[in-house]
Design an enzyme around this catalytic site. Sequence first.
Site, short mmCIF file in Angstrom:
data_model
loop_
_atom_site.label_atom_id
_atom_site.label_comp_id
_atom_site.label_asym_id
_atom_site.label_seq_id
_atom_site.Cartn_x
_atom_site.Cartn_y
_atom_site.Cartn_z
N ASP A 1 -20.47 -16.64 59.07
CA ASP A 1 -19.32 -15.92 58.04
C ASP A 1 -19.30 -14.46 59.96
O ASP A 1 -20.80 -13.95 60.60
CB ASP A 1 -19.75 -14.56 57.62
CG ASP A 1 -18.51 -13.74 56.65
OD1 ASP A 1 -17.77 -13.77 57.26
OD2 ASP A 1 -18.76 -12.22 56.07
N ASP B 1 -14.53 -15.11 65.03
CA ASP B 1 -13.98 -13.75 64.87
C ASP B 1 -14.28 -13.56 66.66
O ASP B 1 -14.67 -13.12 66.85
CB ASP B 1 -14.72 -13.29 63.65
CG ASP B 1 -13.80 -11.33 63.81
OD1 ASP B 1 -13.46 -11.22 64.55
OD2 ASP B 1 -14.63 -10.24 62.69
N GLU C 1 -9.90 -14.95 62.16
CA GLU C 1 -8.91 -13.13 62.09
C GLU C 1 -7.72 -13.28 62.55
O GLU C 1 -7.68 -13.33 63.63
CB GLU C 1 -10.65 -12.44 61.74
CG GLU C 1 -10.95 -12.70 60.42
CD GLU C 1 -11.42 -10.96 60.18
OE1 GLU C 1 -12.43 -10.88 59.28
OE2 GLU C 1 -12.29 -10.81 61.11
N HIS D 1 -13.10 -3.67 55.93
CA HIS D 1 -15.01 -4.08 55.74
C HIS D 1 -15.46 -3.14 55.18
O HIS D 1 -15.32 -1.54 55.70
CB HIS D 1 -15.75 -4.28 57.05
CG HIS D 1 -14.98 -5.89 57.32
ND1 HIS D 1 -15.09 -6.51 58.55
CD2 HIS D 1 -15.18 -6.91 56.61
CE1 HIS D 1 -15.35 -7.99 58.05
NE2 HIS D 1 -15.20 -7.85 57.39
N GLY D 2 -16.55 -2.36 54.16
CA GLY D 2 -17.27 -1.60 53.33
C GLY D 2 -16.22 -0.80 53.00
O GLY D 2 -15.26 -1.29 52.14
N HIS E 1 -10.52 -10.63 53.23
CA HIS E 1 -12.32 -10.05 53.75
C HIS E 1 -12.48 -8.40 53.13
O HIS E 1 -11.30 -8.07 53.22
CB HIS E 1 -11.95 -10.35 54.89
CG HIS E 1 -12.80 -11.36 55.71
ND1 HIS E 1 -14.03 -10.98 56.48
CD2 HIS E 1 -12.67 -12.59 55.50
CE1 HIS E 1 -14.26 -12.93 56.00
NE2 HIS E 1 -13.29 -13.55 56.49
N THR F 1 -21.13 -5.35 51.01
CA THR F 1 -21.27 -4.39 50.71
C THR F 1 -21.83 -3.41 49.60
O THR F 1 -22.58 -2.98 49.27
CB THR F 1 -19.97 -3.32 51.12
OG1 THR F 1 -20.06 -3.45 52.28
CG2 THR F 1 -21.05 -1.67 51.19
#
Length: 296
Positions: free
Chosen positions: A86, A108, A144, A193-194, A222, A247
């Site tokens: 990843d 990425d 991405e 993200h998160g 994602h 997360t």
Amino acid sequence: MKTLRECIKEAEEKKVAIGHFNISNLEALHGIYAATKQVSELAGYQVPVIIGLSEGEEEFVGRHEAEALIAEIRENDNYPIFVNADHHHSFERFKESIDAGYDMAIIDEVKLSIEENAAIVKQCVAYAKEKSKEDNRDILVEAELGFIGSSSKIRDKIPEGVSEATMTKPEDAKHFVQATGIDLLAPSVGNVHGMVKGGNPKLHPDRIKEIKEAAGVPLVLHGGSGIADEDFTEAIAAGISVIHINTEIRVAYHDALKKFMEENPDETTPYRFLQPGVEAIQKVVFARMKLFNNMK
Ligand code: 13P
């Protein structure tokens, strides 16, 4: 046994999403796999799952060790469980994971311009093709397009540089896929993200649909943690075929361990004090996989 490419194609056709869950240790793998089997039992068929390791997670678990563990489960149980490298940030890191036997890898380079990003991605695609031929494998490459922030953690606010204006444009997606030959595309469609305190932003299913039509390859969402259930359902219907969760797994593990240690400060046997963490991960993954597979 179906290949990962076949599993993704099937998910696309059935309008469900394959869960991709990150691990930092063996406990997470146990929790995820236990949940996967639980979901399969409910479904009455083997629901595929992808285990992801970022560069940092890979360093901690061990690149080869992770691949060996997952391949062993796949072969021993005859189960469609796959391993993904990843967010790898250079051709060298990408290559190391492919060489170690990973089923897929994500290059990425989203911080670069589209053309610079495309040039490195193209190099990775060429390498994966060559290696697939050499080893009789079918390695998938994902890239991405559009920034969604980095690192899986609890956030005070939406990451800097992420806004509706920076979402992936369908025409860019089309150009990028054609220029690189990637198998899967991870776009920016409102996801971050998160987990954002106070709630994650809403997804944009219309944009997902437009990107899917333009790109013509399976799409990966994602930044799955913190997204509302109905947003996931709409996103899958609009064309998302793989969803990443990290997360939520980290938080569940951390909180369960913290609680157990506070309540049992003298417990020093790891398989006792780590067990609540495994169960907490299993619970999170079970709920997400049921949702991603349209199960009540
Ligand atoms: P979350 O941490 O938001 O679930 O994102 C995970 C991810 O996208 C890993 O690639």
